[in-house]
Scaffold this motif. Structure first.
Motif, PDB file in Angstrom:
ATOM      1  N   PHE A  44      30.702   9.280  43.966  1.00  0.00           N
ATOM      2  CA  PHE A  44      31.402  10.080  42.977  1.00  0.00           C
ATOM      3  C   PHE A  44      31.468  11.556  43.386  1.00  0.00           C
ATOM      4  O   PHE A  44      32.503  12.212  43.227  1.00  0.00           O
ATOM      5  CB  PHE A  44      30.658   9.923  41.642  1.00  0.00           C
ATOM      6  CG  PHE A  44      31.394  10.449  40.453  1.00  0.00           C
ATOM      7  CD1 PHE A  44      32.317   9.649  39.780  1.00  0.00           C
ATOM      8  CD2 PHE A  44      31.162  11.725  39.990  1.00  0.00           C
ATOM      9  CE1 PHE A  44      32.995  10.123  38.671  1.00  0.00           C
ATOM     10  CE2 PHE A  44      31.841  12.208  38.878  1.00  0.00           C
ATOM     11  CZ  PHE A  44      32.756  11.410  38.216  1.00  0.00           C
ATOM     12  N   ARG A  48      34.915  13.584  43.977  1.00  0.00           N
ATOM     13  CA  ARG A  48      35.237  14.746  43.138  1.00  0.00           C
ATOM     14  C   ARG A  48      35.579  15.953  44.013  1.00  0.00           C
ATOM     15  O   ARG A  48      36.526  16.685  43.759  1.00  0.00           O
ATOM     16  CB  ARG A  48      34.046  15.081  42.247  1.00  0.00           C
ATOM     17  CG  ARG A  48      34.454  15.765  40.952  1.00  0.00           C
ATOM     18  CD  ARG A  48      33.280  15.964  40.062  1.00  0.00           C
ATOM     19  NE  ARG A  48      32.313  16.870  40.669  1.00  0.00           N
ATOM     20  CZ  ARG A  48      31.181  17.243  40.082  1.00  0.00           C
ATOM     21  NH1 ARG A  48      30.852  16.770  38.908  1.00  0.00           N
ATOM     22  NH2 ARG A  48      30.363  18.065  40.668  1.00  0.00           N
ATOM     23  N   GLN A  55      35.072  15.961  36.336  1.00  0.00           N
ATOM     24  CA  GLN A  55      34.243  14.756  36.228  1.00  0.00           C
ATOM     25  C   GLN A  55      34.889  13.706  35.300  1.00  0.00           C
ATOM     26  O   GLN A  55      34.940  12.526  35.637  1.00  0.00           O
ATOM     27  CB  GLN A  55      32.878  15.163  35.680  1.00  0.00           C
ATOM     28  CG  GLN A  55      31.773  14.272  36.144  1.00  0.00           C
ATOM     29  CD  GLN A  55      30.425  14.983  36.141  1.00  0.00           C
ATOM     30  OE1 GLN A  55      30.345  16.198  36.138  1.00  0.00           O
ATOM     31  NE2 GLN A  55      29.366  14.226  36.148  1.00  0.00           N
ATOM     32  N   GLY A  56      35.374  14.178  34.153  1.00  0.00           N
ATOM     33  CA  GLY A  56      35.968  13.262  33.176  1.00  0.00           C
ATOM     34  C   GLY A  56      37.241  12.626  33.695  1.00  0.00           C
ATOM     35  O   GLY A  56      37.467  11.420  33.543  1.00  0.00           O
ATOM     36  N   SER A  59      36.388  10.062  36.361  1.00  0.00           N
ATOM     37  CA  SER A  59      35.849   8.837  35.754  1.00  0.00           C
ATOM     38  C   SER A  59      36.976   7.972  35.181  1.00  0.00           C
ATOM     39  O   SER A  59      36.998   6.759  35.372  1.00  0.00           O
ATOM     40  CB  SER A  59      34.890   9.185  34.618  1.00  0.00           C
ATOM     41  OG  SER A  59      33.736   9.765  35.126  1.00  0.00           O
ATOM     42  N   ARG A  63      38.039   4.269  36.505  1.00  0.00           N
ATOM     43  CA  ARG A  63      37.999   3.120  35.587  1.00  0.00           C
ATOM     44  C   ARG A  63      39.325   2.361  35.625  1.00  0.00           C
ATOM     45  O   ARG A  63      39.367   1.137  35.648  1.00  0.00           O
ATOM     46  CB  ARG A  63      37.703   3.601  34.169  1.00  0.00           C
ATOM     47  CG  ARG A  63      36.635   2.763  33.490  1.00  0.00           C
ATOM     48  CD  ARG A  63      36.221   3.196  32.117  1.00  0.00           C
ATOM     49  NE  ARG A  63      36.839   4.367  31.553  1.00  0.00           N
ATOM     50  CZ  ARG A  63      36.251   5.557  31.457  1.00  0.00           C
ATOM     51  NH1 ARG A  63      35.032   5.718  31.946  1.00  0.00           N
ATOM     52  NH2 ARG A  63      36.860   6.566  30.878  1.00  0.00           N
ATOM     53  N   LYS A  75      26.773   1.187  40.494  1.00  0.00           N
ATOM     54  CA  LYS A  75      25.871   2.243  39.997  1.00  0.00           C
ATOM     55  C   LYS A  75      24.484   1.983  40.587  1.00  0.00           C
ATOM     56  O   LYS A  75      23.972   0.867  40.494  1.00  0.00           O
ATOM     57  CB  LYS A  75      25.786   2.193  38.470  1.00  0.00           C
ATOM     58  CG  LYS A  75      27.141   2.358  37.790  1.00  0.00           C
ATOM     59  CD  LYS A  75      27.219   3.662  37.066  1.00  0.00           C
ATOM     60  CE  LYS A  75      28.555   3.735  36.329  1.00  0.00           C
ATOM     61  NZ  LYS A  75      28.851   5.117  35.954  1.00  0.00           N
ATOM     62  N   THR A  84      26.963   6.898  41.982  1.00  0.00           N
ATOM     63  CA  THR A  84      28.047   5.932  41.758  1.00  0.00           C
ATOM     64  C   THR A  84      28.838   5.757  43.046  1.00  0.00           C
ATOM     65  O   THR A  84      29.414   6.725  43.544  1.00  0.00           O
ATOM     66  CB  THR A  84      28.984   6.446  40.643  1.00  0.00           C
ATOM     67  OG1 THR A  84      28.182   6.727  39.496  1.00  0.00           O
ATOM     68  CG2 THR A  84      30.027   5.420  40.287  1.00  0.00           C
ATOM     69  N   CYS A  86      31.837   3.912  45.161  1.00  0.00           N
ATOM     70  CA  CYS A  86      33.125   3.227  44.961  1.00  0.00           C
ATOM     71  C   CYS A  86      33.644   2.711  46.297  1.00  0.00           C
ATOM     72  O   CYS A  86      33.480   3.370  47.319  1.00  0.00           O
ATOM     73  CB  CYS A  86      34.152   4.199  44.389  1.00  0.00           C
ATOM     74  SG  CYS A  86      33.583   5.022  42.904  1.00  0.00           S
TER      75      CYS A  86
ATOM     76  N   ASP B 209      25.722  12.485  39.799  1.00  0.00           N
ATOM     77  CA  ASP B 209      26.902  12.051  39.050  1.00  0.00           C
ATOM     78  C   ASP B 209      26.456  11.302  37.798  1.00  0.00           C
ATOM     79  O   ASP B 209      26.971  10.255  37.465  1.00  0.00           O
ATOM     80  CB  ASP B 209      27.814  11.204  39.921  1.00  0.00           C
ATOM     81  CG  ASP B 209      27.083  10.041  40.554  1.00  0.00           C
ATOM     82  OD1 ASP B 209      25.948   9.753  40.121  1.00  0.00           O
ATOM     83  OD2 ASP B 209      27.648   9.418  41.445  1.00  0.00           O
ATOM     84  N   ASN B 211      27.043  11.755  34.839  1.00  0.00           N
ATOM     85  CA  ASN B 211      28.053  11.516  33.808  1.00  0.00           C
ATOM     86  C   ASN B 211      29.230  10.694  34.290  1.00  0.00           C
ATOM     87  O   ASN B 211      30.259  10.654  33.651  1.00  0.00           O
ATOM     88  CB  ASN B 211      28.555  12.861  33.269  1.00  0.00           C
ATOM     89  CG  ASN B 211      27.430  13.655  32.648  1.00  0.00           C
ATOM     90  OD1 ASN B 211      26.589  13.092  31.951  1.00  0.00           O
ATOM     91  ND2 ASN B 211      27.383  14.939  32.929  1.00  0.00           N
ATOM     92  N   ALA B 212      29.079  10.103  35.489  1.00  0.00           N
ATOM     93  CA  ALA B 212      30.210   9.352  36.030  1.00  0.00           C
ATOM     94  C   ALA B 212      30.541   8.168  35.137  1.00  0.00           C
ATOM     95  O   ALA B 212      29.657   7.554  34.599  1.00  0.00           O
ATOM     96  CB  ALA B 212      29.880   8.865  37.437  1.00  0.00           C
TER      97      ALA B 212
END
Lengths: 108, 212
Positions: A44, A48, A55-56, A59, A63, A75, A84, A86, B209, B211-212
């Motif tokens: 993550f 970013r 961050q939001g 995410s 998703r 995770k 996290t 990916c 992370d 708050n991921a």
């Protein structure tokens, strides 16, 4: 007075445009797919930084890609900190490849 | 983010990330310095000395063991320094892609070994051959990930070989000069890259992370 289409402009097939994968075509998700296509997996923090997303926002887009089955999200804990990870799934890699081919065809 | 050049830029940036902090360069530079010391020891050993048996086994063991240690050191340093600051990226591919990559490396090594034999028969300096091999290999990396310091390093390896080749030294003596020269070059380039990385991503930038 009617306008005639310029002869210099390439003719874009409307069907091709409709077939472009909308999940990937969104710029933020396209950036994420491009980053993940260049490696096996990325976390993550890297995503970013590479895409300069909040961050939001990041995410939410991750998703969306996960729901489409294009990425898998793991995770885990690294040095007692949440991490996290990916990665593109096989369908995700195939979809990204197809998307690039479609865009290349449209640009011709 | 609507052109293929943007996609390519992001992909190259991700491929380049491994080299961004210069740690890999410095570790490989250290490895080459030690390789040079090994050759220096070999070139100073008198003929008939029992040490030759050690050198005979030492070089292959050093190449394999040193490569593994260098790889482990780079991963360890990155997990302590780089990943907490700017994130983790895994490059290792599994399955058929990795197998194809290993076969490709094996074929390239076999081809280079064959060319090396021809070079020796033509009485061309092996160091010149190595200079060209390093120039080719590092130019490939430079163009592949758009990291021009490796092109500079490739040219440095060629210049070094052109300086050492006419000195009419034995292979061991030439190598004792050539590899430390390469190692110092890599350490210098790695240090510059590290300074740039450290300035651009200071330690307080480290984040998780949660708050991921």
């Amino acid at each position: 007075m009617t306008r005639t289409p310029s002869r210099d402009k390439p003719s874009v097939n409307a069907q091709d445009l409709l077939e472009v994968d909308r999940v990937i075509h969104e710029p933020a998700r396209l950036a994420l797919m491009a980053v993940l296509a260049a490696c096996e997996s990325a976390d993550f923090v890297y995503l970013r930084r590479a895409t300069s997303m909040t961050q939001g926002n990041l995410s939410a887009h991750l998703r969306r890609l996960e729901e489409a089955g294009y990425i898998s999200i793991e995770k885990r804990f690294v040095d007692d900190k949440p991490n996290t990870l990916c990665r593109l799934t096989q369908p995700g890699r195939a979809a990204f490849k197809e998307y690039r081919a479609q865009v290349a065809r449209l640009m011709k | 983010m609507d052109t293929s050049s943007d996609i390519n830029r992001l992909m190259k940036q991700t491929q380049r990330y491994w080299y961004e902090d210069g740690l890999a360069d410095m570790a490989m530079g250290g490895f080459m310095l030690l390789l040079g010391l090994l050759f220096a020891g070999e070139s100073l050993t008198p003929p008939g000395s029992p040490l030759w048996a050690f050198w005979g086994m030492g070089l292959p063991a050093f190449l394999i063991g040193g490569g593994l240690v260098a790889g482990w050191t780079i991963k360890r340093l990155k997990s302590r320094v780089t990943y907490p600051r700017t994130g983790y990226v895994e490059y290792e591919r599994r399955g058929p892609a990795r197998l194809a990559w290993l076969i490709g490396i094996g074929l390239a090594a076999a081809l280079l070994a064959a060319i090396f034999v021809v070079v020796i028969r033509w009485s061309v300096s092996p160091i010149l051959f190595f200079g060209l091999v390093f120039l080719g290999a590092f130019s490939y990396v430079a163009f592949r990930v758009r990291l021009w310091r490796y092109l500079l390093f490739g040219l440095w390896s060629l210049v070094l070989s052109l300086v050492i080749a006419p000195l009419s030294l034995s292979l061991e003596q030439s190598s004792a000069l050539y590899y430390p020269g390469l190692g110092l070059g890599l350490i210098a380039l790695g240090w510059v890259a590290w300074r740039r990385y450290d300035t651009g991503a200071p330690p307080q930038e480290a984040s998780d992370d949660a708050n991921a």
